[in-house]
Design a protein around this motif. Structure first.
Motif, PDB file in Angstrom:
ATOM      1  N   ALA A 166       1.518  -1.524  11.872  1.00 34.39           N
ATOM      2  CA  ALA A 166       2.248  -0.276  11.633  1.00 34.39           C
ATOM      3  C   ALA A 166       3.428  -0.501  10.689  1.00 34.39           C
ATOM      4  CB  ALA A 166       2.733   0.316  12.957  1.00 34.39           C
ATOM      5  N   CYS A 167       4.137  -1.614  10.860  1.00 36.07           N
ATOM      6  CA  CYS A 167       5.258  -1.929   9.957  1.00 36.07           C
ATOM      7  C   CYS A 167       4.766  -2.165   8.541  1.00 36.07           C
ATOM      8  CB  CYS A 167       6.013  -3.157  10.457  1.00 36.07           C
ATOM      9  SG  CYS A 167       7.073  -2.845  11.874  1.00 36.07           S
ATOM     10  N   GLU A 168       3.652  -2.861   8.394  1.00 31.31           N
ATOM     11  CA  GLU A 168       3.125  -3.127   7.053  1.00 31.31           C
ATOM     12  C   GLU A 168       2.668  -1.845   6.364  1.00 31.31           C
ATOM     13  OE1 GLU A 168       1.764  -7.759   7.494  1.00 31.31           O
ATOM     14  OE2 GLU A 168       0.307  -6.225   8.066  1.00 31.31           O
ATOM     15  N   VAL A 169       2.076  -0.926   7.102  1.00 31.55           N
ATOM     16  CA  VAL A 169       1.670   0.361   6.535  1.00 31.55           C
ATOM     17  C   VAL A 169       2.912   1.147   6.103  1.00 31.55           C
ATOM     18  CG1 VAL A 169       0.657   2.620   7.103  1.00 31.55           C
ATOM     19  CG2 VAL A 169      -0.538   0.515   7.743  1.00 31.55           C
ATOM     20  N   ALA A 170       3.915   1.189   6.957  1.00 29.29           N
ATOM     21  CA  ALA A 170       5.149   1.905   6.610  1.00 29.29           C
ATOM     22  C   ALA A 170       5.826   1.257   5.407  1.00 29.29           C
ATOM     23  CB  ALA A 170       6.100   1.923   7.804  1.00 29.29           C
ATOM     24  N   ASN A 171       5.840  -0.065   5.352  1.00 25.56           N
ATOM     25  CA  ASN A 171       6.463  -0.753   4.220  1.00 25.56           C
ATOM     26  C   ASN A 171       5.752  -0.416   2.914  1.00 25.56           C
ATOM     27  OD1 ASN A 171       8.464  -2.670   3.205  1.00 25.56           O
ATOM     28  ND2 ASN A 171       6.664  -3.903   2.692  1.00 25.56           N
ATOM     29  N   ARG A 172       4.417  -0.374   2.928  1.00 21.90           N
ATOM     30  CA  ARG A 172       3.672   0.009   1.720  1.00 21.90           C
ATOM     31  C   ARG A 172       4.032   1.433   1.295  1.00 21.90           C
ATOM     32  NH1 ARG A 172      -0.285  -3.076   4.251  1.00 21.90           N
ATOM     33  NH2 ARG A 172      -1.375  -1.271   5.105  1.00 21.90           N
ATOM     34  N   PHE A 173       4.176   2.334   2.265  1.00 23.32           N
ATOM     35  CA  PHE A 173       4.569   3.709   1.949  1.00 23.32           C
ATOM     36  C   PHE A 173       5.916   3.730   1.237  1.00 23.32           C
ATOM     37  CE2 PHE A 173       7.216   7.332   3.035  1.00 23.32           C
ATOM     38  CZ  PHE A 173       6.460   8.381   2.510  1.00 23.32           C
ATOM     39  N   PHE A 174       6.898   3.008   1.781  1.00 20.19           N
ATOM     40  CA  PHE A 174       8.228   3.016   1.178  1.00 20.19           C
ATOM     41  C   PHE A 174       8.227   2.356  -0.196  1.00 20.19           C
ATOM     42  CE2 PHE A 174       9.606   3.456   5.712  1.00 20.19           C
ATOM     43  CZ  PHE A 174      10.082   4.750   5.577  1.00 20.19           C
ATOM     44  N   GLU A 175       7.405   1.337  -0.387  1.00 19.62           N
ATOM     45  CA  GLU A 175       7.311   0.715  -1.702  1.00 19.62           C
ATOM     46  C   GLU A 175       6.703   1.654  -2.731  1.00 19.62           C
ATOM     47  OE1 GLU A 175       5.104  -2.862  -1.063  1.00 19.62           O
ATOM     48  OE2 GLU A 175       6.892  -4.006  -0.549  1.00 19.62           O
ATOM     49  N   GLN A 176       5.772   2.506  -2.311  1.00 20.01           N
ATOM     50  CA  GLN A 176       5.094   3.422  -3.227  1.00 20.01           C
ATOM     51  C   GLN A 176       5.875   4.713  -3.443  1.00 20.01           C
ATOM     52  OE1 GLN A 176       1.265   3.798  -1.379  1.00 20.01           O
ATOM     53  NE2 GLN A 176       0.684   1.697  -1.868  1.00 20.01           N
ATOM     54  N   ASN A 177       6.888   4.944  -2.651  1.00 12.01           N
ATOM     55  CA  ASN A 177       7.711   6.146  -2.754  1.00 12.01           C
ATOM     56  C   ASN A 177       9.135   5.713  -3.043  1.00 12.01           C
ATOM     57  OD1 ASN A 177       5.899   8.550  -1.886  1.00 12.01           O
ATOM     58  ND2 ASN A 177       5.402   6.861  -0.516  1.00 12.01           N
ATOM     59  N   ASP A 178       9.419   5.522  -4.322  1.00  8.87           N
ATOM     60  CA  ASP A 178      10.670   4.934  -4.768  1.00  8.87           C
ATOM     61  C   ASP A 178      11.919   5.691  -4.326  1.00  8.87           C
ATOM     62  OD1 ASP A 178       9.031   3.167  -5.979  1.00  8.87           O
ATOM     63  OD2 ASP A 178       9.692   3.569  -8.022  1.00  8.87           O
TER      64      ASP A 178
END
Length: 108
Positions: free
Chosen positions: A58-70
Motif C-alpha cells: 500500500a505504501c509503494e502504491v501511494a508513493n508511486r501516486f505521489f511521484e506521478q502527481n508532482d
C-alpha cells in the motif's frame, strides 16, 4: 532481497505460540509476554507483523501516486511529513535506496 509473498496469517497452537506465515512458509514464531497467556497486545503485534507485506504494498502504491502527481512533491512546497514518513518506512522495509521513476534518489 524480497520477502515471502503475501498473504501472511497468524496461526495459534496449543502451546500459546503464534506463528506468522503463509500456508507453506513460517515467517516467525511469537510467544506471549506472559508465560500463562497471550495478551491483547501480543495478539495485536502478531496481526501487525502478518499485515506487513500488505502495508508495504500500500505504501509503494501511494508513493508511486505521489511521484506521478508532482503537485505534492515538485519542490515548490515542502513535501508533507506523511509522504516522508511513508518513504522512510519503505526504505526500512526494503533496505535499498528509494528512487523516483526518473532514477533520481529520493531524500527522506
Amino acid at each position: 532481497m524480497t520477502h515471502s509473498p503475501a498473504p501472511w496469517n497468524v496461526f495459534q497452537d496449543v502451546s500459546l505460540r503464534h506463528t506468522i506465515g503463509t500456508a507453506t512458509h513460517r515467517i516467525c514464531d511469537m510467544w506471549g509476554s506472559s508465560p500463562a497467556f497471550f495478551t491483547d497486545e501480543d495478539e495485536a503485534n502478531a496481526r501487525l507483523i502478518a499485515a506487513a507485506p500488505d502495508l508495504l504494498e500500500a505504501c509503494e502504491v501511494a508513493n508511486r501516486f505521489f511521484e506521478q502527481n508532482d503537485d505534492f512533491t515538485d519542490g515548490e512546497y515542502p513535501i508533507p511529513g506523511f509522504i516522508l514518513d511513508m518513504r522512510i518506512a519503505i526504505k526500512k522495509a526494503r533496505r535499498t535506496p528509494l528512487t523516483k521513476a526518473t532514477g533520481q534518489k529520493v531524500t527522506a
